[in-house]
Enzyme design. Structure first.
Site, mmCIF file in Angstrom:
data_model
loop_
_atom_site.group_PDB
_atom_site.id
_atom_site.type_symbol
_atom_site.label_atom_id
_atom_site.label_comp_id
_atom_site.label_asym_id
_atom_site.label_seq_id
_atom_site.Cartn_x
_atom_site.Cartn_y
_atom_site.Cartn_z
ATOM 1 N N THR A 87 1.368 -13.397 -12.325
ATOM 2 C CA THR A 87 2.310 -13.965 -11.970
ATOM 3 C C THR A 87 2.994 -13.874 -10.738
ATOM 4 O OG1 THR A 87 3.114 -14.446 -14.404
ATOM 5 C CG2 THR A 87 4.476 -15.142 -12.844
ATOM 6 N N HIS A 140 -5.665 -21.523 -11.335
ATOM 7 C CA HIS A 140 -5.267 -20.363 -11.985
ATOM 8 C C HIS A 140 -5.045 -20.599 -13.580
ATOM 9 C CE1 HIS A 140 -1.083 -21.008 -12.548
ATOM 10 N NE2 HIS A 140 -1.120 -21.591 -11.508
ATOM 11 N N HIS A 142 -5.552 -18.731 -18.013
ATOM 12 C CA HIS A 142 -6.362 -17.898 -18.808
ATOM 13 C C HIS A 142 -7.369 -18.344 -19.358
ATOM 14 C CE1 HIS A 142 -2.603 -15.335 -18.140
ATOM 15 N NE2 HIS A 142 -1.661 -16.031 -18.866
ATOM 16 N N ARG A 164 -6.002 -4.392 -14.841
ATOM 17 C CA ARG A 164 -5.156 -3.305 -14.879
ATOM 18 C C ARG A 164 -5.689 -2.260 -15.857
ATOM 19 N NH1 ARG A 164 0.832 -4.761 -16.838
ATOM 20 N NH2 ARG A 164 1.875 -2.827 -16.292
ATOM 21 N N TYR A 279 4.589 -11.141 0.158
ATOM 22 C CA TYR A 279 4.679 -10.176 -0.890
ATOM 23 C C TYR A 279 5.773 -9.134 -0.668
ATOM 24 C CZ TYR A 279 3.251 -6.841 -4.469
ATOM 25 O OH TYR A 279 3.217 -6.079 -5.473
ATOM 26 N N THR A 290 8.591 -6.835 -17.729
ATOM 27 C CA THR A 290 9.015 -6.855 -19.222
ATOM 28 C C THR A 290 9.954 -5.985 -19.451
ATOM 29 O OG1 THR A 290 6.472 -6.973 -19.688
ATOM 30 C CG2 THR A 290 7.726 -6.615 -21.378
ATOM 31 N N LYS A 293 10.715 -2.082 -22.164
ATOM 32 C CA LYS A 293 9.482 -1.531 -22.326
ATOM 33 C C LYS A 293 9.637 0.123 -22.351
ATOM 34 C CE LYS A 293 5.823 -1.228 -19.349
ATOM 35 N NZ LYS A 293 4.883 -1.922 -18.456
#
Ligand SMILES: *[C@@H]1O[C@H](CO)[C@@H](O)[C@H](O)[C@H]1NC(C)=O
Ligand SMILES: *[C@@H]1O[C@H](CO)[C@@H](O)[C@H](O)[C@H]1NC(C)=O
Length: 356
Positions: A87, A140, A142, A164, A279, A290, A293
């Site tokens: 994202t 873009h 999934h 990742r 960025y 998240t 976590k």
């Protein structure tokens, strides 16, 4: 009269003093400006003297002409794997598309299913290749890799992706389903209310943290073949590796997202001019965290690492990482802790026949 004569010079004195103070202030200001431009010049000289071939990406971006309005049929497909910091990167594309003049489209598949029906595959490929109004375009979603060359359509897109560490990705996904993130905090998540930690899930043999759930990056790169979705398949691993090398322009890693963006900007400025600056400056706002976590314990990690599925997924991750580091080593140089993208280092000569 006598009084006036003594007052006048005092008034002039005050005015002169004021004018003098103003002049001093003005000169000081000018000196400061000169100092600044001298320092800038010195930095530039130092840079060019030491490394002629190297350019700072930001300066490089500043010098280039604005994107040409000429026809550009490039289509980029970013078939993002869930929870790979995708994202953050996608938001950059949305921030740049207006200025750099390209289109961004999200491929929303029903229930986020990464496998398309055969009829949808044909529709999708035909639509993407023939939809002129959306070119140049950045898609873009999934979706598992699709080999455009087998649908009889003209033109192939350029694929990019980010991978990742497989366990970190799974942990992130696990908590994302339970607690959501700071990106869309209000949204109700599928497993909301389930307070079980990832460690507890692994030790009790839960299904949301089973090794099969690690099988995701390989099938995303492998594609729409049955064998791609067979957890632990060596054939799928080899197919994913082959696609990564031959069908993807660049595959980055979540852990080094900034370098991925920097190389992408250098390779495809038509789309990504300004991406690295964006960025860096918006690191916080682009990062999606998240919530709640808890990092897994060593025991949990060791347990997952015993499975063959982890071994194969991890082999793919390490393969992707090595390839990315190879690309990076040939694309940038490091100096004083900063990365610089290399300028063009080839040219043409001996061009025949000579034009008269
Ligand atoms: C995809 O579309 C569905 C149905 O319109 C919508 O509920 C869902 O939020 C969309 N997914 C995303 C990620 O925007
Ligand atoms: C591609 O699909 C979109 C959405 O269904 C549609 O609006 C568009 O006209 C299609 N383009 C082509 C060239 O088929």
């Amino acid at each position: 009269m006598g009084l006036l004569r003594t007052m006048m010079p005092a008034k002039f004195q005050l005015l002169a003093l004021l004018a003098f103070a103003l002049a001093v202030l003005f000169i000081e200001n000018q000196i400061q400006k000169l100092e600044q431009s001298r320092a800038k010049l010195e930095r530039a000289i130092a840079r060019h003297g030491v490394a002629e071939v190297e350019q700072r990406h930001s300066e490089d971006a500043g010098r280039e002409p604005s994107p040409p309005a000429e026809k550009d049929d490039t289509v980029i497909i970013y078939n993002r794997v869930p929870k790979t910091a995708s994202t953050s990167f996608t938001n950059i594309a949305y921030d740049l598309c207006g200025k750099n003049r390209f289109h961004v489209l999200h491929i929303n598949t029903t229930k986020n299913n990464p496998v398309m029906s055969l009829q949808d595959q044909v529709r999708f490929v035909r639509n993407v290749t023939s939809w002129r109004e959306m070119k140049p375009g950045f898609y873009h979603g999934h979706v598992a890799y699709l080999d455009f060359s087998k649908y009889g359509a003209k033109g192939k897109p350029m694929y990019i992706n980010v991978v990742r560490d497989p366990i970190e990705r799974l942990v992130s996904y696990y908590y994302f389903l339970r607690f959501g993130d700071d990106y869309r905090p209000g949204l109700r998540r599928r497993k909301q209310g389930d307070k079980k930690t990832f460690d507890e899930c692994v030790s009790s043999g839960g299904s949301d943290c089973a090794p099969e759930k690690l099988w995701l990056q390989i099938p995303f790169f492998c594609g729409h073949h049955s064998e791609c979705w067979t957890a632990g398949s060596r054939w799928a691993l080899e197919q994913a590796k082959s696609n990564l090398l031959n069908e993807y322009l660049l595959v980055g890693v979540t852990e080094e997202l900034e370098d991925f963006i920097m190389i992408l900007e250098a390779a495809l400025p038509r789309f990504f001019k300004g991406a690295t600056e964006l960025y860096r400056s918006g690191k916080k706002s682009h990062l999606r965290k998240t919530t709640d976590k808890k990092p897994p314990t060593k025991e949990t990690i060791a347990r997952l690492q015993q499975s063959d599925i982890w071994k194969i997924e991890n082999e793919f991750y390490e393969f992707a990482l090595e390839q990315f580091q190879f690309v990076r080593a040939h694309a940038v140089r490091e100096k004083d802790g900063e990365l610089y993208v290399l300028a063009q280092s080839f040219f043409y000569e001996k061009i025949y026949p000579k034009v008269s």
